[in-house]
Design a protein around this motif. Sequence first.
Motif, PDB file in Angstrom:
ATOM      1  N   UNK A 250       0.852  -1.184   0.000  1.00 35.16           N
ATOM      2  CA  UNK A 250       0.000   0.000   0.000  1.00 35.16           C
ATOM      3  C   UNK A 250       0.886   1.232   0.000  1.00 35.16           C
ATOM      4  N   UNK A 251       0.335   2.331  -0.453  1.00 34.65           N
ATOM      5  CA  UNK A 251       1.005   3.611  -0.248  1.00 34.65           C
ATOM      6  C   UNK A 251       0.305   4.281   0.927  1.00 34.65           C
ATOM      7  N   UNK A 252       1.084   4.990   1.722  1.00 29.74           N
ATOM      8  CA  UNK A 252       0.569   5.734   2.877  1.00 29.74           C
ATOM      9  C   UNK A 252       0.992   7.180   2.684  1.00 29.74           C
ATOM     10  N   UNK A 253       0.023   8.088   2.711  1.00 27.51           N
ATOM     11  CA  UNK A 253       0.309   9.510   2.547  1.00 27.51           C
ATOM     12  C   UNK A 253       0.001  10.242   3.842  1.00 27.51           C
ATOM     13  N   UNK A 254       0.971  11.016   4.294  1.00 29.87           N
ATOM     14  CA  UNK A 254       0.812  11.863   5.467  1.00 29.87           C
ATOM     15  C   UNK A 254       0.766  13.314   4.989  1.00 29.87           C
ATOM     16  N   UNK A 255      -0.284  14.016   5.353  1.00 28.39           N
ATOM     17  CA  UNK A 255      -0.415  15.428   5.009  1.00 28.39           C
ATOM     18  C   UNK A 255       0.670  16.220   5.746  1.00 28.39           C
ATOM     19  N   UNK A 256       0.934  17.461   5.334  1.00 28.27           N
ATOM     20  CA  UNK A 256       1.933  18.267   6.040  1.00 28.27           C
ATOM     21  C   UNK A 256       1.646  18.320   7.546  1.00 28.27           C
ATOM     22  N   UNK A 257       2.666  17.978   8.342  1.00 27.60           N
ATOM     23  CA  UNK A 257       2.561  18.004   9.795  1.00 27.60           C
ATOM     24  C   UNK A 257       1.752  16.889  10.418  1.00 27.60           C
ATOM     25  N   UNK A 258       1.224  15.972   9.631  1.00 25.77           N
ATOM     26  CA  UNK A 258       0.352  14.912  10.137  1.00 25.77           C
ATOM     27  C   UNK A 258       1.132  13.810  10.841  1.00 25.77           C
ATOM     28  N   UNK A 259       0.517  13.253  11.875  1.00 20.55           N
ATOM     29  CA  UNK A 259       1.080  12.122  12.619  1.00 20.55           C
ATOM     30  C   UNK A 259       0.083  10.978  12.619  1.00 20.55           C
ATOM     31  N   UNK A 260       0.604   9.765  12.720  1.00 17.25           N
ATOM     32  CA  UNK A 260      -0.240   8.584  12.907  1.00 17.25           C
ATOM     33  C   UNK A 260      -0.267   8.263  14.399  1.00 17.25           C
TER      34      UNK A 260
ATOM     35  N   UNK B 291       2.205  -3.636  14.596  1.00 16.42           N
ATOM     36  CA  UNK B 291       1.824  -4.462  13.455  1.00 16.42           C
ATOM     37  C   UNK B 291       1.999  -5.927  13.847  1.00 16.42           C
ATOM     38  N   UNK B 292       0.979  -6.777  13.659  1.00 10.38           N
ATOM     39  CA  UNK B 292       1.116  -8.195  13.982  1.00 10.38           C
ATOM     40  C   UNK B 292       2.171  -8.904  13.135  1.00 10.38           C
ATOM     41  N   UNK B 293       2.434  -8.391  11.935  1.00 11.51           N
ATOM     42  CA  UNK B 293       3.420  -9.007  11.037  1.00 11.51           C
ATOM     43  C   UNK B 293       4.547  -8.055  10.713  1.00 11.51           C
ATOM     44  N   UNK B 294       5.488  -8.514   9.911  1.00 15.39           N
ATOM     45  CA  UNK B 294       6.644  -7.708   9.503  1.00 15.39           C
ATOM     46  C   UNK B 294       6.210  -6.589   8.567  1.00 15.39           C
ATOM     47  N   UNK B 295       6.854  -5.420   8.731  1.00 17.21           N
ATOM     48  CA  UNK B 295       6.576  -4.243   7.903  1.00 17.21           C
ATOM     49  C   UNK B 295       7.887  -3.748   7.302  1.00 17.21           C
ATOM     50  N   UNK B 296       7.830  -3.419   6.024  1.00 22.70           N
ATOM     51  CA  UNK B 296       8.950  -2.794   5.325  1.00 22.70           C
ATOM     52  C   UNK B 296       8.411  -1.493   4.756  1.00 22.70           C
ATOM     53  N   UNK B 297       9.054  -0.375   5.051  1.00 20.80           N
ATOM     54  CA  UNK B 297       8.581   0.929   4.581  1.00 20.80           C
ATOM     55  C   UNK B 297       9.673   1.615   3.777  1.00 20.80           C
TER      56      UNK B 297
ATOM     57  N   UNK C  98       5.809   3.728   0.578  1.00 20.72           N
ATOM     58  CA  UNK C  98       5.381   2.447   0.049  1.00 20.72           C
ATOM     59  C   UNK C  98       5.577   1.466   1.195  1.00 20.72           C
ATOM     60  N   UNK C  99       4.508   0.808   1.600  1.00 17.19           N
ATOM     61  CA  UNK C  99       4.571  -0.140   2.713  1.00 17.19           C
ATOM     62  C   UNK C  99       4.311  -1.538   2.167  1.00 17.19           C
ATOM     63  N   UNK C 100       5.177  -2.457   2.560  1.00 17.85           N
ATOM     64  CA  UNK C 100       5.085  -3.861   2.173  1.00 17.85           C
ATOM     65  C   UNK C 100       4.976  -4.627   3.478  1.00 17.85           C
ATOM     66  N   UNK C 101       3.936  -5.418   3.645  1.00 16.66           N
ATOM     67  CA  UNK C 101       3.689  -6.096   4.921  1.00 16.66           C
ATOM     68  C   UNK C 101       3.463  -7.584   4.714  1.00 16.66           C
ATOM     69  N   UNK C 102       3.850  -8.355   5.708  1.00 10.99           N
ATOM     70  CA  UNK C 102       3.529  -9.777   5.755  1.00 10.99           C
ATOM     71  C   UNK C 102       2.508  -9.931   6.874  1.00 10.99           C
ATOM     72  N   UNK C 103       1.327 -10.447   6.540  1.00 11.35           N
ATOM     73  CA  UNK C 103       0.253 -10.565   7.525  1.00 11.35           C
ATOM     74  C   UNK C 103      -0.398 -11.938   7.437  1.00 11.35           C
ATOM     75  N   UNK C 104      -0.967 -12.359   8.558  1.00 12.32           N
ATOM     76  CA  UNK C 104      -1.733 -13.599   8.571  1.00 12.32           C
ATOM     77  C   UNK C 104      -3.067 -13.408   7.871  1.00 12.32           C
TER      78      UNK C 104
END
Length: 154
Positions: A54-64, A69-75, A123-129
Amino acid sequence: MTTNASRLSTLLFVCAATLGFANGAPAHDGGEEKVQPLMKQAISDAPGKNVMMATVTLAPGQSAAPHLHPGSIFAYVLEGSVVSQLEGDPPHTYTQGESWYEAPRVHHLVTRNASTTRSARLLVWAIVGDKEPIKLPLPPASSSDARLPSISSP
């Protein structure tokens, strides 16, 4: 028989639902980052596991919000700069072309667009159950946790 179009629409719906994000909005409006699911694929040599992109977009100054994450994440930073902090590590600013790895269940304390004037995109690449969401909120800290004795190995 399922058509490619219906499979794609189902995939996009499932990805959006399992990502656990709402539509993107600036952080000062209380919105979540914008997530655009790209694909979900079962891994034939790891039964019960899927790869999601997936792609993840953060607006200017935005925080998550802090999460895990239950599985491995590559960003990978496609555009802009992102400040990221995993539990036990200092915050790190990643710029366009840089990437990082998040081990399963590690608390992701900070995810923030480093710029107040430009969007940042990952760009986020994840391994999930099969039935796991890609992202979970951190459990609330309990005052009783502080009273529990620590257990260490001999």
